[in-house]
Design a protein around this motif. Structure first.
Motif, PDB file in Angstrom:
ATOM      1  N   TRP A 116      29.833  34.749  45.771  1.00 28.71           N
ATOM      2  CA  TRP A 116      30.603  34.263  44.616  1.00 28.71           C
ATOM      3  C   TRP A 116      31.335  35.423  43.925  1.00 28.71           C
ATOM      4  CZ3 TRP A 116      28.306  31.677  39.616  1.00 28.71           C
ATOM      5  CH2 TRP A 116      29.301  30.917  38.992  1.00 28.71           C
ATOM      6  N   PHE A 117      31.120  35.621  42.622  1.00 33.52           N
ATOM      7  CA  PHE A 117      31.845  36.660  41.895  1.00 33.52           C
ATOM      8  C   PHE A 117      31.103  37.993  41.887  1.00 33.52           C
ATOM      9  CE2 PHE A 117      29.064  34.708  38.744  1.00 33.52           C
ATOM     10  CZ  PHE A 117      28.528  35.816  38.089  1.00 33.52           C
ATOM     11  N   TYR A 118      29.939  38.047  42.519  1.00 31.87           N
ATOM     12  CA  TYR A 118      29.111  39.246  42.445  1.00 31.87           C
ATOM     13  C   TYR A 118      29.782  40.501  43.010  1.00 31.87           C
ATOM     14  CZ  TYR A 118      25.261  36.426  40.760  1.00 31.87           C
ATOM     15  OH  TYR A 118      24.472  35.606  39.992  1.00 31.87           O
ATOM     16  N   PRO A 119      30.582  40.423  44.085  1.00 23.84           N
ATOM     17  CA  PRO A 119      31.253  41.635  44.572  1.00 23.84           C
ATOM     18  C   PRO A 119      32.180  42.258  43.528  1.00 23.84           C
ATOM     19  CG  PRO A 119      31.288  39.943  46.252  1.00 23.84           C
ATOM     20  CD  PRO A 119      30.777  39.284  45.003  1.00 23.84           C
ATOM     21  N   TYR A 120      32.776  41.416  42.665  1.00 28.82           N
ATOM     22  CA  TYR A 120      33.656  41.941  41.620  1.00 28.82           C
ATOM     23  C   TYR A 120      32.857  42.672  40.543  1.00 28.82           C
ATOM     24  CZ  TYR A 120      36.912  38.614  43.740  1.00 28.82           C
ATOM     25  OH  TYR A 120      37.685  37.920  44.623  1.00 28.82           O
ATOM     26  N   ILE A 121      31.646  42.198  40.293  1.00 30.97           N
ATOM     27  CA  ILE A 121      30.813  42.803  39.248  1.00 30.97           C
ATOM     28  C   ILE A 121      30.178  44.107  39.725  1.00 30.97           C
ATOM     29  CG2 ILE A 121      28.782  42.473  37.768  1.00 30.97           C
ATOM     30  CD1 ILE A 121      31.047  40.630  37.026  1.00 30.97           C
ATOM     31  N   PHE A 122      29.681  44.090  40.968  1.00 29.85           N
ATOM     32  CA  PHE A 122      28.890  45.219  41.456  1.00 29.85           C
ATOM     33  C   PHE A 122      29.655  46.132  42.409  1.00 29.85           C
ATOM     34  CE2 PHE A 122      25.701  41.988  40.334  1.00 29.85           C
ATOM     35  CZ  PHE A 122      24.887  42.745  39.500  1.00 29.85           C
ATOM     36  N   GLU A 123      30.961  45.946  42.519  1.00 30.51           N
ATOM     37  CA  GLU A 123      31.756  46.782  43.427  1.00 30.51           C
ATOM     38  C   GLU A 123      31.579  48.266  43.082  1.00 30.51           C
ATOM     39  OE1 GLU A 123      36.330  47.130  45.124  1.00 30.51           O
ATOM     40  OE2 GLU A 123      35.898  45.899  43.364  1.00 30.51           O
ATOM     41  N   GLY A 124      31.226  49.045  44.066  1.00 31.02           N
ATOM     42  CA  GLY A 124      31.045  50.484  43.869  1.00 31.02           C
ATOM     43  C   GLY A 124      29.667  50.873  43.367  1.00 31.02           C
ATOM     44  N   THR A 125      28.826  49.893  43.043  1.00 35.08           N
ATOM     45  CA  THR A 125      27.466  50.191  42.570  1.00 35.08           C
ATOM     46  C   THR A 125      26.547  50.351  43.776  1.00 35.08           C
ATOM     47  OG1 THR A 125      27.842  48.829  40.613  1.00 35.08           O
ATOM     48  CG2 THR A 125      25.566  49.415  41.112  1.00 35.08           C
ATOM     49  N   PRO A 126      25.907  51.496  43.924  1.00 35.12           N
ATOM     50  CA  PRO A 126      25.063  51.716  45.109  1.00 35.12           C
ATOM     51  C   PRO A 126      23.804  50.853  45.089  1.00 35.12           C
ATOM     52  CG  PRO A 126      24.821  53.525  43.558  1.00 35.12           C
ATOM     53  CD  PRO A 126      25.934  52.667  43.032  1.00 35.12           C
TER      54      PRO A 126
ATOM     55  N   MET B  89      35.354  29.643  36.372  1.00 33.85           N
ATOM     56  CA  MET B  89      35.228  30.728  37.343  1.00 33.85           C
ATOM     57  C   MET B  89      35.427  30.224  38.765  1.00 33.85           C
ATOM     58  SD  MET B  89      32.034  32.854  35.725  1.00 33.85           S
ATOM     59  CE  MET B  89      32.142  34.172  36.918  1.00 33.85           C
ATOM     60  N   GLU B  90      35.004  28.991  39.024  1.00 35.30           N
ATOM     61  CA  GLU B  90      35.145  28.433  40.363  1.00 35.30           C
ATOM     62  C   GLU B  90      36.609  28.259  40.764  1.00 35.30           C
ATOM     63  OE1 GLU B  90      31.142  25.786  41.204  1.00 35.30           O
ATOM     64  OE2 GLU B  90      32.732  24.891  40.006  1.00 35.30           O
ATOM     65  N   GLN B  91      37.477  28.132  39.783  1.00 36.07           N
ATOM     66  CA  GLN B  91      38.904  27.963  40.079  1.00 36.07           C
ATOM     67  C   GLN B  91      39.499  29.206  40.712  1.00 36.07           C
ATOM     68  OE1 GLN B  91      40.892  26.659  36.508  1.00 36.07           O
ATOM     69  NE2 GLN B  91      39.634  24.826  36.304  1.00 36.07           N
ATOM     70  N   THR B  92      38.927  30.368  40.402  1.00 36.43           N
ATOM     71  CA  THR B  92      39.475  31.615  40.940  1.00 36.43           C
ATOM     72  C   THR B  92      38.576  32.275  41.987  1.00 36.43           C
ATOM     73  OG1 THR B  92      38.481  32.838  39.092  1.00 36.43           O
ATOM     74  CG2 THR B  92      40.762  32.115  38.831  1.00 36.43           C
ATOM     75  N   THR B  93      37.274  31.984  41.957  1.00 36.28           N
ATOM     76  CA  THR B  93      36.353  32.673  42.873  1.00 36.28           C
ATOM     77  C   THR B  93      35.670  31.739  43.868  1.00 36.28           C
ATOM     78  OG1 THR B  93      34.568  32.485  41.233  1.00 36.28           O
ATOM     79  CG2 THR B  93      35.871  34.515  41.223  1.00 36.28           C
ATOM     80  N   GLY B  94      36.028  30.466  43.859  1.00 37.37           N
ATOM     81  CA  GLY B  94      35.451  29.525  44.820  1.00 37.37           C
ATOM     82  C   GLY B  94      34.307  28.718  44.239  1.00 37.37           C
ATOM     83  N   GLU B  95      34.146  27.492  44.752  1.00 34.28           N
ATOM     84  CA  GLU B  95      33.095  26.608  44.260  1.00 34.28           C
ATOM     85  C   GLU B  95      31.724  27.041  44.766  1.00 34.28           C
ATOM     86  OE1 GLU B  95      33.757  22.514  44.929  1.00 34.28           O
ATOM     87  OE2 GLU B  95      35.766  22.496  44.061  1.00 34.28           O
TER      88      GLU B  95
END
Length: 337
Positions: A278-288, A202-208
């Motif tokens: 990290w990857f959290y914006p991709y998971i929770f995008e649009g979640t209030p 995951m770090e390869q695409t979303t940062g270390e």
């Protein structure tokens, strides 16, 4: 009430702490501890033994919380002494500075529960022999890995999985802005080595996010971080550890805490202590209602070729043959010459 103290020592002379001679006091302490967890934890916890490898900011906090929850026996391992820098986010005090972490922590734990059995190893786990590690791991119910040395974590992983012992690996990311708790249950989950490959991918695409390694020592670099953020991750690990100690036949609330997650393949818990991490914006995008303090469970896959949890089953004989410490370049050259 008698307040006479007795010192406890290991065979190699380490002072383990102080405890009351009066058995009635010990019984009262245990009854007091269990009175606040009645129906949540089983009283079997007083007979459980935990190994904690690494008793710095994470390990010392976890050890204390486990004792306050009723764990009756503990082995603690760490080669270091207490430093002034440790005072900001560990359980140590100013008068502990310059003294062995395991000895000072043992004294503190014995003052919480004088009936606690504590065994101290002022050692780097990589200096232990395979025979010693098999002996230590075999008598523990759960292994807790909180070291700052990736190689040490791999050693713990191999021996815990090979001996059929559940292990919990707790780690913090850079600046304690995030963290992880990895659960390794032989036969039920992938091992720590397989699980961490998920983060690396995951770090390869979303940062270390992992802490950098000091290649001079092989250990993780110390970072500036708040103790409360470290304890946020450590506290979650304590509840997971306690749930692993509940007997299957017991009828208490914590019995069903971890099982549903493991059944779903969730054995890797990640944390975010800041917004847009990290990857959290991709998971929770649009979640209030989202901000800091989020968590996501991951489902790592077992690598069938893994030397720890893959197709090849380990036994005690193979563990005895396992080199604990990686050979140095100097030793390799000497062997070649």
């Amino acid at each position: 009430m008698s307040r006479r103290f007795i010192k406890y020592r290991t065979s190699d002379g380490f002072v383990l702490g102080e405890g009351f001679k009066n058995r009635g006091v010990i019984r009262e302490v245990q009854e007091g501890i269990s009175s606040r967890t009645l129906g949540v934890l089983s009283t079997d916890i007083f007979s459980k033994k935990i190994l904690v490898v690494g008793v710095g900011s994470v390990g010392s906090y976890i050890a204390e919380q486990l004792v306050r929850s009723g764990v009756g026996a503990m082995i603690i391992m760490d080669p270091d002494v207490v430093e002034y820098a440790n005072l900001s986010r560990t359980v140590y005090m100013a008068y502990d500075v310059g003294k062995s972490k395991v000895n000072r922590l043992a004294k503190r734990l014995k003052r919480i529960n004088p009936g606690l059995e504590v065994e101290c190893w002022r050692r780097d786990i990589q200096t232990c022999s395979s025979e010693e590690l098999v002996g230590i791991f075999s008598k523990c119910d759960v292994i807790v890995a909180t070291t700052d040395d990736p190689q040490a974590q791999r050693v713990i992983n191999r021996f815990a999985y090979g001996l059929g012992k559940p292990a919990v690996f707790v780690g913090l990311y850079e600046g304690a802005e995030g963290g992880e708790v990895i659960i390794s249950i032989p036969g039920e989950t992938p091992c720590y080595q397989c699980a961490t490959s998920v983060r690396h991918e995951m770090e390869q695409t979303t940062g270390e996010v992992g802490v950098k390694t000091d290649y001079g020592t092989g250990k993780l670099e110390g970072v500036v971080a708040l103790g409360v953020d470290i304890q946020h991750v450590a506290s979650a690990s304590v509840k997971i550890i306690l749930s692993l100690l509940v007997p299957s036949e017991s009828n208490v609330k914590l019995k069903g805490f971890l099982a549903p997650a493991i059944e779903k393949g969730f054995s890797y818990l990640t944390f975010s202590m800041k917004d847009q991490y990290w990857f959290y914006p991709y998971i929770f995008e649009g979640t209030p209602g989202q901000y800091a303090y989020q968590s996501v469970w991951l489902s790592p896959l077992r690598n069938e070729e893994c030397v720890v949890c893959g197709k090849i089953e380990q036994d005690i004989d193979s563990l005895m043959m396992t080199p604990v410490k990686m050979p140095t370049l100097a030793n390799i050259r000497k062997a070649v010459d």
